[in-house]
Design a protein around this motif. Structure first.
Motif, PDB file in Angstrom:
ATOM      1  N   SER A 377       0.670  -1.075  -0.174  1.00 49.12           N
ATOM      2  CA  SER A 377      -0.426  -0.123   0.342  1.00 49.12           C
ATOM      3  C   SER A 377       0.853   0.991  -0.063  1.00 49.12           C
ATOM      4  CB  SER A 377      -1.171   0.695   0.902  1.00 49.12           C
ATOM      5  OG  SER A 377      -1.914   1.451   1.221  1.00 49.12           O
ATOM      6  N   ILE A 378       1.418   1.259   0.692  1.00 50.54           N
ATOM      7  CA  ILE A 378       2.579   2.648   0.706  1.00 50.54           C
ATOM      8  C   ILE A 378       3.142   2.659  -0.328  1.00 50.54           C
ATOM      9  CG2 ILE A 378       4.973   2.992   2.053  1.00 50.54           C
ATOM     10  CD1 ILE A 378       3.714   1.546   4.811  1.00 50.54           C
ATOM     11  N   ALA A 379       3.851   1.454  -1.305  1.00 46.50           N
ATOM     12  CA  ALA A 379       4.314   1.777  -2.731  1.00 46.50           C
ATOM     13  C   ALA A 379       3.775   1.949  -3.758  1.00 46.50           C
ATOM     14  CB  ALA A 379       4.894   0.589  -2.775  1.00 46.50           C
ATOM     15  N   LYS A 380       2.214   1.759  -2.777  1.00 46.74           N
ATOM     16  CA  LYS A 380       1.271   2.727  -4.174  1.00 46.74           C
ATOM     17  C   LYS A 380       1.126   3.623  -4.521  1.00 46.74           C
ATOM     18  CE  LYS A 380      -1.782  -1.039  -3.685  1.00 46.74           C
ATOM     19  NZ  LYS A 380      -3.162  -1.229  -3.676  1.00 46.74           N
ATOM     20  N   ASP A 381       0.852   4.044  -2.549  1.00 45.85           N
ATOM     21  CA  ASP A 381       1.409   5.566  -2.477  1.00 45.85           C
ATOM     22  C   ASP A 381       2.304   6.728  -3.044  1.00 45.85           C
ATOM     23  OD1 ASP A 381      -1.299   5.664  -1.255  1.00 45.85           O
ATOM     24  OD2 ASP A 381      -0.190   5.718   0.670  1.00 45.85           O
ATOM     25  N   ILE A 382       3.716   5.413  -2.771  1.00 46.96           N
ATOM     26  CA  ILE A 382       4.810   6.549  -3.742  1.00 46.96           C
ATOM     27  C   ILE A 382       4.099   6.246  -5.488  1.00 46.96           C
ATOM     28  CG2 ILE A 382       7.068   6.109  -3.816  1.00 46.96           C
ATOM     29  CD1 ILE A 382       7.545   4.613  -1.198  1.00 46.96           C
ATOM     30  N   MET A 383       3.861   5.454  -6.022  1.00 44.18           N
ATOM     31  CA  MET A 383       4.335   5.804  -7.100  1.00 44.18           C
ATOM     32  C   MET A 383       3.295   6.087  -8.229  1.00 44.18           C
ATOM     33  SD  MET A 383       7.018   4.242  -8.027  1.00 44.18           S
ATOM     34  CE  MET A 383       6.798   4.606  -9.671  1.00 44.18           C
ATOM     35  N   ARG A 384       2.283   6.322  -7.065  1.00 39.74           N
ATOM     36  CA  ARG A 384       0.844   7.382  -8.005  1.00 39.74           C
ATOM     37  C   ARG A 384       0.518   8.354  -8.449  1.00 39.74           C
ATOM     38  NH1 ARG A 384      -2.410   6.995  -3.180  1.00 39.74           N
ATOM     39  NH2 ARG A 384      -3.310   4.626  -4.469  1.00 39.74           N
ATOM     40  N   PRO A 385       1.849   9.644  -8.140  1.00 42.08           N
ATOM     41  CA  PRO A 385       1.711  10.556  -8.590  1.00 42.08           C
ATOM     42  C   PRO A 385       2.515  10.184 -10.310  1.00 42.08           C
ATOM     43  CG  PRO A 385       2.550  11.375  -6.652  1.00 42.08           C
ATOM     44  CD  PRO A 385       2.584   9.592  -7.068  1.00 42.08           C
ATOM     45  N   PHE A 386       3.391   9.037 -10.242  1.00 45.34           N
ATOM     46  CA  PHE A 386       4.311   8.719 -11.388  1.00 45.34           C
ATOM     47  C   PHE A 386       3.321   7.847 -12.516  1.00 45.34           C
ATOM     48  CE2 PHE A 386       6.908   9.607  -8.277  1.00 45.34           C
ATOM     49  CZ  PHE A 386       7.831  10.771  -8.795  1.00 45.34           C
ATOM     50  N   ARG A 387       2.010   7.278 -12.182  1.00 49.30           N
ATOM     51  CA  ARG A 387       1.295   6.247 -12.048  1.00 49.30           C
ATOM     52  C   ARG A 387       0.893   7.047 -14.327  1.00 49.30           C
ATOM     53  NH1 ARG A 387      -3.249   3.993  -9.379  1.00 49.30           N
ATOM     54  NH2 ARG A 387      -1.355   2.843  -8.127  1.00 49.30           N
ATOM     55  N   THR A 388       0.251   7.652 -14.394  1.00 53.43           N
ATOM     56  CA  THR A 388      -0.288   8.432 -15.226  1.00 53.43           C
ATOM     57  C   THR A 388       0.956   8.668 -16.012  1.00 53.43           C
ATOM     58  OG1 THR A 388      -2.316   9.604 -14.311  1.00 53.43           O
ATOM     59  CG2 THR A 388      -1.556  10.105 -16.447  1.00 53.43           C
ATOM     60  N   THR A 389       2.121   9.095 -15.580  1.00 55.89           N
ATOM     61  CA  THR A 389       3.423   9.653 -16.932  1.00 55.89           C
ATOM     62  C   THR A 389       3.775   7.801 -17.512  1.00 55.89           C
ATOM     63  OG1 THR A 389       4.061  11.147 -15.730  1.00 55.89           O
ATOM     64  CG2 THR A 389       5.577  10.144 -17.457  1.00 55.89           C
ATOM     65  N   THR A 390       3.013   6.766 -16.268  1.00 57.86           N
ATOM     66  CA  THR A 390       4.096   5.709 -16.884  1.00 57.86           C
ATOM     67  C   THR A 390       2.624   4.927 -17.556  1.00 57.86           C
ATOM     68  OG1 THR A 390       5.330   5.503 -14.970  1.00 57.86           O
ATOM     69  CG2 THR A 390       4.684   3.338 -16.044  1.00 57.86           C
ATOM     70  N   GLU A 391       1.943   4.782 -17.898  1.00 57.02           N
ATOM     71  CA  GLU A 391       0.872   4.429 -18.775  1.00 57.02           C
ATOM     72  C   GLU A 391       0.483   5.074 -20.126  1.00 57.02           C
ATOM     73  OE1 GLU A 391      -2.734   5.194 -15.931  1.00 57.02           O
ATOM     74  OE2 GLU A 391      -2.757   3.103 -14.692  1.00 57.02           O
ATOM     75  N   LYS A 392       0.285   6.376 -19.851  1.00 61.89           N
ATOM     76  CA  LYS A 392       0.545   7.264 -21.194  1.00 61.89           C
ATOM     77  C   LYS A 392       2.626   7.055 -22.410  1.00 61.89           C
ATOM     78  CE  LYS A 392      -1.609  11.881 -19.705  1.00 61.89           C
ATOM     79  NZ  LYS A 392      -1.271  13.143 -20.305  1.00 61.89           N
ATOM     80  N   ALA A 393       3.255   6.377 -21.705  1.00 60.84           N
ATOM     81  CA  ALA A 393       4.731   5.631 -21.725  1.00 60.84           C
ATOM     82  C   ALA A 393       4.260   4.528 -23.081  1.00 60.84           C
ATOM     83  CB  ALA A 393       5.803   6.239 -21.290  1.00 60.84           C
ATOM     84  N   HIS A 394       3.388   3.696 -22.302  1.00 62.17           N
ATOM     85  CA  HIS A 394       3.464   2.147 -22.693  1.00 62.17           C
ATOM     86  C   HIS A 394       1.696   2.510 -23.829  1.00 62.17           C
ATOM     87  CE1 HIS A 394       6.440   1.727 -19.566  1.00 62.17           C
ATOM     88  NE2 HIS A 394       6.957   1.026 -20.321  1.00 62.17           N
TER      89      HIS A 394
END
Length: 394
Positions: A377-394
């Motif tokens: 859960s903590i890791a998901k919170d850490i990565m949440r700001p980057f999720r949209t950017t990562t999804e767009k890149a793929h």
């Protein structure tokens, strides 16, 4: 944050500490302390002592018979209560009742509060929270909820099996999580003495500090009136978060008190026991373990106080409580384990309280979410700001 304790809070801390030392610790050798927690007779005796001391149900509002403490003040009182495995029972702040009281005060209707919360806050009855299920049901993943509630006229008919239900034996009522026909989760309130609820067995476990032990409970066509839904239908998972963040943190508070007790026992032993011409504590191999204990206790307390502060600001504190839970459960385990090592042979016997605390504390890395789930859960919170950017890149 202001780390200074007010005069009133210092007085409450000292009063609780003296109460535990003078009135409760002597009961730790009482034969009514069983492998499945204190008997109901002992629980009631302890609760009356807590009532006489004016320390009962400190987390509950004054209107409901408690002291109305905020989370920061609870951190002080609950740690002192946890110094004895029987302390939370005596102060009526033990799990699962403490978390259930918080949930009922936040979500229940006035009629439900009068029927179930008021006698619970007064220490007259106990309760249980029926969420965890055997495979393939809900465990660390609550979305696997298998217990069903089907509407039948003005009632719901509940069927399913729950296990690891703390306090099930002797509980007056249960909060039951079940899924409706549309798959949404809903909480129900039900008295435990009615047809349709079967306590199949108590589970043998390492810990022995919870009144009523840990039970396997089966629901067989249990009829619950729609009026006994807790909160709104379909909102069960949301209410679980209302309960879990504060209840997760109060676990940390209580177990911090137990770890401090184990450390204190180890320190006294290290100061008195002689080996190789000096006390054990003067040997670096032992002294460094005590120093590590002191640091783990300090970091645990800081993480608890910070999360308590967040909750007192009115935030849900889901991330902060996960952080505090992992830090606390793992640091507390290290403290107790080192204390056993310092005590040597006495640490693995019941000549001191430490072996009992050791058995109780191991479960803390699993209860209210294992460390692995909280880290995820903590890791998901850490990565949440980057999720949209990562999804767009793929």
């Amino acid at each position: 944050m202001d780390f200074a304790l007010s005069p009133a809070l210092l007085e409450l801390q000292q009063r609780t500490r003296s109460f535990i030392a003078d009135k409760i610790i002597p009961f730790e050798t009482d034969p009514r302390c069983t492998p499945h927690g204190p008997t109901e007779d002992l629980r009631r005796e302890l609760v009356e002592l807590g009532r006489a001391a004016g320390l009962l149900s400190s987390h509950v509002s004054v209107a409901m018979g408690g002291l109305g403490l905020d989370h920061r003040a609870k951190a002080i009182v609950f740690e002192e209560a946890g110094y004895s495995p029987l302390g939370p029972v005596a102060l009526n702040i033990h799990a699962p009742d403490e978390g259930n009281m918080h949930l009922l005060e936040e979500v229940a209707t006035p009629a439900q509060q009068e029927r179930w919360l008021r006698p619970l806050a007064a220490g007259h009855i106990r309760s249980c929270f029926c969420m965890t299920e055997p495979s393939p049901g809900a465990g660390a993943d609550p979305s696997m909820l298998a217990t069903t509630a089907v509407r039948d006229g003005d009632d719901y008919v509940i069927n399913g099996v729950k296990w690891f239900i703390t306090g099930a034996e002797g509980a007056a009522f249960a909060i039951i999580m079940a899924k409706l026909e549309d798959g949404s989760a809903t909480m129900f309130l039900a008295d435990m003495d009615q047809p349709g609820i079967v306590l199949e067995r108590l589970m043998d476990s390492l810990d022995s500090c919870f009144a009523g032990g840990h039970g396997v409970v089966r629901f067989e066509n249990l009829r619950v009136p729609a009026a006994d839904i807790l909160g709104a239908a379909g909102e069960g998972f949301r209410y679980a978060q209302v309960r879990l963040s504060p209840a997760r943190l109060t676990h940390c508070m209580r177990w911090l008190g137990q770890a401090r007790r184990a450390h204190d026992v180890a320190v006294r032993y290290a100061a008195q026991r002689q080996a190789f011409g000096k006390s054990l504590g003067q040997h670096e191999g032992v002294g460094f373990q005590l120093a590590d204990n002191e640091m783990d206790l300090h970091v645990t307390r800081l993480s608890i106080w910070h999360c308590a502060w967040v909750l007192d600001q009115g935030h849900l504190g889901k991330h902060e409580s996960s952080v505090a839970k992992v830090i606390s459960s793992e640091a507390i385990w290290r403290v107790v384990d080192r204390s056993v090592q310092v005590l040597g042979g006495q640490g693995v016997t019941h000549e001191t309280i430490v072996a009992r605390i050791f058995a109780d504390a191991r479960a803390f890395r699993i209860y209210d979410g294992p460390s692995e789930v909280h880290r995820w859960s903590i890791a998901k919170d850490i990565m949440r700001p980057f999720r949209t950017t990562t999804e767009k890149a793929h």
